[in-house]
Design a protein around this motif. Structure first.
Motif, PDB file in Angstrom:
ATOM      1  N   GLN A   1       0.807  -1.215   0.000  1.00 17.58           N
ATOM      2  CA  GLN A   1       0.000   0.000   0.000  1.00 17.58           C
ATOM      3  C   GLN A   1       0.841   1.266   0.000  1.00 17.58           C
ATOM      4  O   GLN A   1       0.410   2.298  -0.511  1.00 17.58           O
ATOM      5  CB  GLN A   1      -0.929   0.004   1.223  1.00 17.58           C
ATOM      6  N   ASN A   2       2.038   1.181   0.556  1.00 20.50           N
ATOM      7  CA  ASN A   2       2.906   2.368   0.571  1.00 20.50           C
ATOM      8  C   ASN A   2       4.293   2.103  -0.006  1.00 20.50           C
ATOM      9  O   ASN A   2       5.097   3.037  -0.138  1.00 20.50           O
ATOM     10  CB  ASN A   2       3.018   2.949   1.979  1.00 20.50           C
ATOM     11  N   GLY A   3       4.597   0.840  -0.319  1.00 20.05           N
ATOM     12  CA  GLY A   3       5.876   0.489  -0.913  1.00 20.05           C
ATOM     13  C   GLY A   3       7.018   0.354   0.072  1.00 20.05           C
ATOM     14  O   GLY A   3       8.165   0.124  -0.328  1.00 20.05           O
ATOM     15  N   PHE A   4       6.747   0.468   1.366  1.00 18.60           N
ATOM     16  CA  PHE A   4       7.809   0.469   2.367  1.00 18.60           C
ATOM     17  C   PHE A   4       8.229  -0.947   2.731  1.00 18.60           C
ATOM     18  O   PHE A   4       7.399  -1.858   2.806  1.00 18.60           O
ATOM     19  CB  PHE A   4       7.345   1.163   3.647  1.00 18.60           C
ATOM     20  N   LEU A   5       9.536  -1.092   3.000  1.00 20.70           N
ATOM     21  CA  LEU A   5      10.004  -2.277   3.707  1.00 20.70           C
ATOM     22  C   LEU A   5       9.394  -2.258   5.102  1.00 20.70           C
ATOM     23  O   LEU A   5       9.393  -1.230   5.789  1.00 20.70           O
ATOM     24  CB  LEU A   5      11.533  -2.252   3.817  1.00 20.70           C
TER      25      LEU A   5
ATOM     26  N   THR B   1       5.318  15.312   0.214  1.00 19.28           N
ATOM     27  CA  THR B   1       4.259  14.317   0.175  1.00 19.28           C
ATOM     28  C   THR B   1       4.453  13.394  -1.025  1.00 19.28           C
ATOM     29  O   THR B   1       4.686  13.854  -2.141  1.00 19.28           O
ATOM     30  CB  THR B   1       2.893  15.006   0.069  1.00 19.28           C
ATOM     31  N   GLN B   2       4.381  12.077  -0.791  1.00 19.47           N
ATOM     32  CA  GLN B   2       4.518  11.079  -1.848  1.00 19.47           C
ATOM     33  C   GLN B   2       3.386  10.063  -1.732  1.00 19.47           C
ATOM     34  O   GLN B   2       3.060   9.619  -0.635  1.00 19.47           O
ATOM     35  CB  GLN B   2       5.872  10.358  -1.749  1.00 19.47           C
TER      36      GLN B   2
ATOM     37  N   VAL C   1       6.586   2.898  -7.157  1.00 16.50           N
ATOM     38  CA  VAL C   1       6.513   4.103  -7.993  1.00 16.50           C
ATOM     39  C   VAL C   1       5.673   5.136  -7.248  1.00 16.50           C
ATOM     40  O   VAL C   1       4.555   4.842  -6.808  1.00 16.50           O
ATOM     41  CB  VAL C   1       5.909   3.799  -9.371  1.00 16.50           C
ATOM     42  N   TYR C   2       6.239   6.352  -7.125  1.00 13.12           N
ATOM     43  CA  TYR C   2       5.572   7.392  -6.350  1.00 13.12           C
ATOM     44  C   TYR C   2       5.274   8.612  -7.215  1.00 13.12           C
ATOM     45  O   TYR C   2       5.971   8.907  -8.189  1.00 13.12           O
ATOM     46  CB  TYR C   2       6.453   7.830  -5.174  1.00 13.12           C
ATOM     47  N   LYS C   3       4.238   9.310  -6.813  1.00 15.57           N
ATOM     48  CA  LYS C   3       3.921  10.595  -7.403  1.00 15.57           C
ATOM     49  C   LYS C   3       3.661  11.559  -6.265  1.00 15.57           C
ATOM     50  O   LYS C   3       2.940  11.240  -5.313  1.00 15.57           O
ATOM     51  CB  LYS C   3       2.687  10.500  -8.301  1.00 15.57           C
TER      52      LYS C   3
ATOM     53  N   GLU D   1       7.497  16.244  -5.281  1.00 14.61           N
ATOM     54  CA  GLU D   1       8.801  16.210  -5.942  1.00 14.61           C
ATOM     55  C   GLU D   1       9.073  14.812  -6.468  1.00 14.61           C
ATOM     56  O   GLU D   1       8.480  13.829  -6.003  1.00 14.61           O
ATOM     57  CB  GLU D   1       9.910  16.620  -4.947  1.00 14.61           C
ATOM     58  N   LEU D   2       9.949  14.723  -7.451  1.00 11.02           N
ATOM     59  CA  LEU D   2      10.294  13.435  -8.037  1.00 11.02           C
ATOM     60  C   LEU D   2      11.069  12.601  -7.026  1.00 11.02           C
ATOM     61  O   LEU D   2      12.053  13.056  -6.433  1.00 11.02           O
ATOM     62  CB  LEU D   2      11.143  13.656  -9.299  1.00 11.02           C
ATOM     63  N   PHE D   3      10.615  11.370  -6.813  1.00  9.49           N
ATOM     64  CA  PHE D   3      11.257  10.451  -5.863  1.00  9.49           C
ATOM     65  C   PHE D   3      11.204   9.052  -6.463  1.00  9.49           C
ATOM     66  O   PHE D   3      10.131   8.567  -6.825  1.00  9.49           O
ATOM     67  CB  PHE D   3      10.529  10.487  -4.523  1.00  9.49           C
ATOM     68  N   THR D   4      12.386   8.425  -6.584  1.00  6.23           N
ATOM     69  CA  THR D   4      12.467   7.084  -7.164  1.00  6.23           C
ATOM     70  C   THR D   4      13.080   6.114  -6.168  1.00  6.23           C
ATOM     71  O   THR D   4      13.964   6.472  -5.381  1.00  6.23           O
ATOM     72  CB  THR D   4      13.316   7.091  -8.445  1.00  6.23           C
ATOM     73  N   VAL D   5      12.599   4.845  -6.219  1.00  6.26           N
ATOM     74  CA  VAL D   5      13.077   3.788  -5.318  1.00  6.26           C
ATOM     75  C   VAL D   5      13.228   2.504  -6.123  1.00  6.26           C
ATOM     76  O   VAL D   5      12.342   2.147  -6.903  1.00  6.26           O
ATOM     77  CB  VAL D   5      12.091   3.551  -4.153  1.00  6.26           C
ATOM     78  N   LYS D   6      14.332   1.806  -5.922  1.00  2.08           N
ATOM     79  CA  LYS D   6      14.548   0.527  -6.593  1.00  2.08           C
ATOM     80  C   LYS D   6      15.381  -0.376  -5.689  1.00  2.08           C
ATOM     81  O   LYS D   6      16.510  -0.052  -5.323  1.00  2.08           O
ATOM     82  CB  LYS D   6      15.266   0.745  -7.922  1.00  2.08           C
TER      83      LYS D   6
END
Length: 914
Positions: free
Chosen positions: A683-687, A709-710, A729-731, A734-739
Motif C-alpha cells: 500500500q505504501n511500498g515500504f520495507l 508528500t509522496q 513508484v511514487y507521485k 517532488e520526483l522520488f524514485t526507489v529501486k
C-alpha cells in the motif's frame, strides 16, 4: 572535607637567609583539596544555628550549610557565616610587622583579633585584602581570629555588581587566609614595566626605609642565572628603578619566557629585606584605528570566557583544576582567556604566565557597577595584586553596563604599563567589543567599522548549540575586518553545582548556567573539536585528496610568533577493518614524517609528506601536527578508498541461495533471498520487516522521503537477469524514485533518487526501528561526535563505537551523544536486542541520522532544538543547522541557512547486510 592540613606551615616566597625574607604562615588550607577545619555557625538555611566545623577555604553551601541561590539572593538574603579559629604567634615575631591576608571572602568580612577589630569591614568578594594586626597579637601565645561573613553586603552597589549576576551566588571564606611576617623595614610591593625591547622600569614601594639605605635589584632567568648587572636607587615612596637589558627573550603565549627580579633593601649591615617577583618582557599596546599589538605583532585573540568554579567546591579551586582548564583551553588552540566576571585565583594567573595565555582581567560588575568610592578601592586591590603578570594584557572595567566610568583612569594609577581599559560589550576607548552580534552585523562591521573589533562574548553556547556551531562562518567574516583582534567564546564550562539538598544531583540552573564547551567536570562536547580545528594555528584546508595527489598538502601558518620550522608533522596510512571484524578498527600500513617547512606567521606553502604512490593501497591518510613543546595541535584525515569502493569489497554473501521465494498475502509482499525474508507493504511500498531465519528485525517504514508528500501509484516487482527487483513508484510534490535489487550472493541494494525544488532543513530517506531495542552502533565515518550543518569540522575519519545513550547536552554529560547526525558515513552496524545488521553507504558525503535528540527540559526556545525528521534511522545528503542561546540558526551565517534547492537529480544507493 577532602585532605586536611592538621597544622600551619611555612611557605617562603623569597630567598636569602630566613630573617631577611617574608614569612608566610597559612591559617587556612591552600585550596579545595588542602583545608583546615575552623569553627563555624551559619545563621540561616541548612544546618544553621549551631556551631560546627567547616573546611577553610570553602563556600559553605558546598558543605551542607545555608542556601543555594543563582543570580541573586532570593532565599535567606540575610544569611551569615560566623567563623572562629585559634592560632599561635611565635614569640620571635615580636618587633616585626604581621599582616593578616584574605585572598577572597564572599561578601562582607568583619574581622576581629582577640576581640578587637582588625580594620574596617571589607566589602567585595573577589579581591585580596589585608590588615596590619601587629598591635593586636599575643606573642608566644594563642590568639583568636573571628570573622563574620555576610553574603549580602551592607553596600547595595556591591550587591548590584556581584550578587545580582548571572552566576551562582555563594558565601564563605573561599580563598586562603594567611599571615605575612616582615621586618620593620620591608618591601611592600613592586610594579613592573618590562618592555619587549629590554627597557625595564620597576616601582618599589618600601616601608620604613631611609635615605641611608639602598633599594637594589637584579634580574635572573628561572634557572638563577644573572641577566645583566645589578642596579639600585635610594628609597622613596614608589621609587622607580630602571635598567636596559639586551639579548632578552620576550614573553608571548607561544613562547612564555619568564624572569625573576630579586629586590632588596640594603644597609651597611647587609640585606634588611628581600623579595622575588616573576615577570616577563612584554609590550602590550592598543593602536586605535589599527589593532591590538603585543611585542609589535598584531594580535588575534582566540579566546574563551572562564568562570572559577567546580561542581563539588563552588568557587574554591585548586592548582590541578587551573592546570586542567588551561590545558583544555590550549588544546582547543586558544591563546586567550577572559576572566568572567571577576579576578581569578592568583595561582591561575601564575599558570597563564608560565604556560602562555593572554588574559583579560576583570573588575566585577555584571550589568551594574560599584559606587565610585567602592570601585576606586577595588580597582586598586585588583591591579595591585595582578599588575606584574605578563599574561594580563587588558583590564576590563565591569561587564555589560556594569562599568563605573569615573574609575576608568584609576587602573593607570597602579599600573606602570598603562594597559588599555575596555568596557566589555561597549564601543569604548577605540574598541568595539559588542556581545553576540548577528552575522550580518559582523559583515556591516567589516564594511564600516572604525574601531578595533573583538567581541568579548560571542557564539553563546547553550546545550549543543553555539560555540563551534556557526563559528567557521563568523571567524572567516571577522578576519576580514581590517581592525579585528579576534574574540572570546561564551563560555568554557557548564557552571553546574552538586546539590546535597537535591540528592547530590548537578544543578545547572535550567537554561541559565549550562553554557560550556565542556561539562561541569570538563567533559568534552562536540564543539570542543570543531573549535580546535577552526582555531588551529596550522591550517590545511584541503577537503579531499585529488586523484593525482603527489604527497604535497597546502599549509598556512596562523601562529602569531612561531615559524613552522619549530613544529613537526607525522603521517600514517591505515586500512580499516571490515564491519564484521570487531577485534580491531584499523591496521597501520605505513608511517613517516614531513620535511621541515620554513614558514613565517601569515605565510602559506606546501607540506611535503615524503610518501610514495603506494598510499593508494590504504583506506585513509592521517597527518598530525605537533608544536615546539610536542603538544598535538590537530590531526587531519582524508579518505583514500571511497565509500563505493568499500561497499563493493563487502558486497558478497558467503553461502548464497540461488532460488528466490516469493509470497503475497493481503497488503504484504515477501521476497526471500539467500535465506533472508524481506517483507514490503504494497500500500505504501515500504520495507516493513526482515526475517533472518532466526528472528525478526524490525527495520521498516521506509524508505520514506522526508519533507515532501509522496503517494504510491504502483508497486512493481519483477525478475531481471539473475536479480529480483522491487520498484515502488511514487507521485508527489517532488520526483522520488526507489529501486530494490536482490541478487543471490550479493547484498540487497537500495537505489533511490530525488529532485529537491525547495529550501529544506534536511533531505534524505528514513526507516524506523524501535529505540528501546537499540543498544549501540559501530560505524566508519567522521566521528565520534555528532555534527550539525554549521558544525562539521573537528571530527576524524575512523571506526567508532558508541553505546546507546539519551544524553541531552548540558543537562547530562555522557559524551559523545548517541543521537543525531553523523558525518561521512561508509557503513554502520546497528547493534540491537534482535540481531545486529549493517548498512553500507555507496556514495560520498552521506549523513547518518541516528534517532532524534531529545529536547532539553529547560529549553526556552527552539534555537538549540532544530527541526529533525523524527525518531528514525536515516541517510541524508543535507542536514539541519543549530542556533545559539540567543540566536536562531538563520542569523548565524551561510552554513547556518536552510539547504538550497538541488541542481538536478540526486542519486544514492545503500547496501544491507542482515
Amino acid at each position: 572535607m577532602k585532605k586536611t592540613i592538621a597544622f600551619s606551615f611555612f611557605f617562603l616566597v623569597s630567598f636569602c637567609s630566613f630573617a631577611q625574607q617574608t614569612i608566610i604562615r597559612y591559617l587556612s588550607g591552600t585550596d579545595k583539596d588542602n583545608t583546615v577545619a575552623w569553627d563555624f555557625l551559619c545563621t540561616k538555611g541548612r544546618n544553621s544555628g549551631k556551631w560546627q566545623k567547616i573546611p577553610v577555604p570553602s563556600n559553605w553551601e558546598m558543605h551542607g550549610f545555608g542556601t543555594f541561590n543563582y543570580y541573586q539572593d532570593k532565599i535567606n538574603p540575610d544569611e551569615k557565616g560566623l567563623y572562629k579559629h585559634k592560632f599561635t604567634v611565635d614569640a620571635a615575631w615580636k618587633g616585626k610587622n604581621v599582616f593578616m591576608v584574605f585572598d577572597g571572602v564572599m561578601t562582607d568580612a568583619a574581622v576581629t583579633i582577640n576581640g578587637q577589630p582588625a580594620g574596617p569591614v571589607h566589602q567585595g568578594a573577589f579581591y585580596q585584602f589585608k590588615y596590619n594586626i601587629t598591635p593586636l597579637l599575643k606573642y608566644g601565645k594563642q590568639n583568636l581570629l573571628e570573622v563574620k561573613v555576610s553574603k549580602r553586603s551592607a553596600n547595595e552597589s556591591v550587591n548590584r555588581a556581584e550578587r545580582k549576576a548571572d552566576f551562582w551566588i555563594f558565601g564563605g571564606i573561599f580563598r586562603p587566609v594567611y599571615l605575612e611576617i616582615v621586618p620593620p623595614v620591608f618591601i611592600e610591593r613592586v610594579a613592573i614595566d618590562a618592555k619587549a625591547d629590554g627597557q625595564f622600569a620597576m616601582q618599589v614601594f618600601s616601608k620604613g626605609a631611609t635615605s641611608s639605605q639602598t633599594i637594589e635589584a637584579r634580574v635572573e632567568d628561572l634557572n638563577g642565572k644573572a641577566i645583566g648587572e645589578s642596579f639600585s636607587a635610594t628609597p622613596s615612596d614608589g621609587v622607580v628603578l630602571r635598567h636596559s637589558f639586551s639579548n632578552i627573550h620576550t614573553w608571548n603565549p607561544e613562547q612564555p619566557n619568564l624572569y625573576n627580579v630579586i629586590v632588596s633593601v640594603k644597609d651597611k649591615g647587609g640585606i634588611v629585606h628581600t623579595i622575588k617577583q616573576r615577570f616577563g618582557f612584554r609590550t602590550a599596546e592598543m593602536k586605535p584605528g589599527d589593532g591590538f599589538y603585543v611585542n609589535g605583532v598584531k594580535v588575534i585573540f582566540k579566546g574563551v570566557n572562564r568562570h572559577s568554579q567546580w561542581p563539588e567546591s563552588g568557587r574554591t579551586l585548586s592548582r590541578a583544576i587551573h592546570l586542567m582548564d588551561i590545558g583544555l583551553i590550549k588544546e582547543m588552540n586558544m591563546n586567550a582567556v577572559r576572566m568572567s566576571h571577576y579576578p581569578p585565583d592568583a595561582a591561575f594567573l601564575d599558570l597563564c604566565d608560565s604556560l602562555g595565555l593572554f588574559v583579560l582581567d576583570e573588575l566585577t560588575g555584571w550589568q551594574a557597577a560599584y559606587d565610585t568610592i567602592t570601585a576606586r578601592r577595588l580597582v586598586k586591590e585588583l591591579v595591585v595584586r595582578d599588575v606584574n603578570h605578563p599574561s594580563i594584557v587588558l583590564w576590563d572595567n565591569g561587564n555589560e553596563g556594569g562599568w563605573n566610568r569615573a574609575v576608568d583612569n584609576d587602573y593607570a594609577l597602579y599600573d606602570p604599563q598603562k594597559r588599555w581599559v575596555i568596557h566589555p560589550w561597549e564601543r569604548f576607548n577605540g574598541t568595539d567589543t559588542k556581545h553576540y552580534p548577528e552575522f550580518n552585523l559582523v559583515t556591516n562591521y567589516v564594511l564600516y567599522g572604525a574601531d578595533v573589533f573583538f567581541p568579548t562574548e560571542f557564539m553563546h553556547g547553550l546545550f549543543d548549540g553555539g560555540h563551534g556551531a556557526g563559528l567557521d562562518d563568523y571567524w572567516q567574516e571577522m578576519m576580514k575586518h581590517p581592525m579585528t583582534a579576534g574574540g572570546f567564546l561564551w563560555s568554557l564550562h557548564d557552571e553546574g553545582v552538586v546539590r546535597a539538598d537535591h540528592h547530590d544531583s548537578i544543578d545547572v540552573a535550567g537554561n541559565q548556567a549550562p553554557d560550556g564547551i565542556v561539562g561541569p567536570h570538563r567533559e568534552k562536547e562536540g564543539s570542543f573539536y570543531t573549535i580546535r580545528e577552526i582555531w588551529s594555528p596550522i591550517q590545511i584546508a584541503l577537503q579531499k585528496l585529488p586523484v593525482d595527489f603527489n604527497g604535497k598538502l597546502p599549509v598556512e601558518n596562523r601562529y602569531l610568533y612561531t615559524n613552522l620550522q619549530q613544529c613537526r608533522f607525522n603521517w600514517k596510512l591505515v586500512r580499516f577493518a571490515n564491519a564484521a571484524d570487531t577485534s580491531q578498527a584499523e591496521t597501520i600500513v605505513a608511517t613517516g614524517s614531513a620535511a621541515p617547512i620554513d614558514l613565517l606567521p601569515g605565510e602559506k606553502g606546501w607540506l611535503e609528506l615524503n610518501m610514495d604512490a603506494g598510499y593508494k593501497n590504504a583506506d585513509a591518510l592521517y597527518v598530525t601536527a605537533y608544536d615546539a613543546g610536542n603538544r598535538e595541535i590537530f590531526t587531519w584525515s582524508w579518505g583514500i578508498t571511497s565509500p563505493a569502493q568499500l561497499a563493493a569489497k563487502n558486497n558478497t554473501v558467503t553461502a548464497p541461495v540461488v532460488d528466490f521465494i516469493v509470497k503475497e498475502a493481503g497488503n504484504q509482499f515477501t521476497l526471500t533471498c539467500d535465506g533472508i525474508a524481506y517483507s514490503f507493504n504494497t500500500q505504501n511500498g515500504f520495507l516493513q520487516n526482515v526475517f533472518n531465519g532466526k528472528t525478526n528485525i524490525s527495520l521498516g517504514d521506509g524508505p520514506l522521503y522526508t519533507g515532501a508528500t509522496q503517494k504510491l501509484t504502483a508497486f512493481n516487482k519483477y525478475r531481471k537477469d539473475k536479480a529480483f527487483v522491487v520498484e515502488p513508484v511514487y507521485k508527489g510534490d517532488e520526483l522520488f524514485t526507489v529501486k530494490w535489487t536482490f541478487e543471490p550472493g550479493k547484498l540487497p541494494k537500495l537505489e533511490y533518487g530525488y529532485y529537491v525544488k525547495r529550501e529544506t532543513e534536511y533531505t534524505g530517506i528514513t526507516f524506523t526501528f524501535p529505540e528501546n531495542k537499540i543498544t549501540g552502533m559501530r560505524w566508519l565515518g567522521r566521528g565520534p561526535y555528532r555534527v550539525w550543518k554549521n558544525r562539521l569540522k573537528g571530527q576524524l575519519l575512523g571506526i567508532w563505537q558508541k553505546d546507546y545513550n539519551n544524553t541531552i547536552t548540558g543537562e547530562s554529560w555522557n559524551y559523545p551523544e548517541f543521537k543525531g547526525w553523523h558525518a561521512s558515513l561508509y557503513w554502520v552496524t546497528i547493534q540491537n536486542k534482535e540481531a545486529d545488521f549493517t548498512i553500507y553507504a555507496a556514495n560520498e558525503n552521506v549523513f547518518l541520522q541516528m534517532l532524534q535528540p531529545a529536547r532539553p527540559v529547560a529549553a526556552g526556545n527552539d534555537n538549540t532544538s532544530p527541526p529533525f525528521p523524527g525518531n528514525t534511522i536515516g541517510f541524508f545528503n543535507n542536514i539541519s543547522p543549530i542556533g545559539t542561546k540567543f540566536k536562531p540558526a538563520s542569523s548565524l551565517g551561510p552554513q547556518s541557512q536552510k539547504n538550497r534547492p538541488l541542481d538536478g537529480m540526486v542519486h544514492r544507493s545503500i547496501l544491507f547486510q542482515f
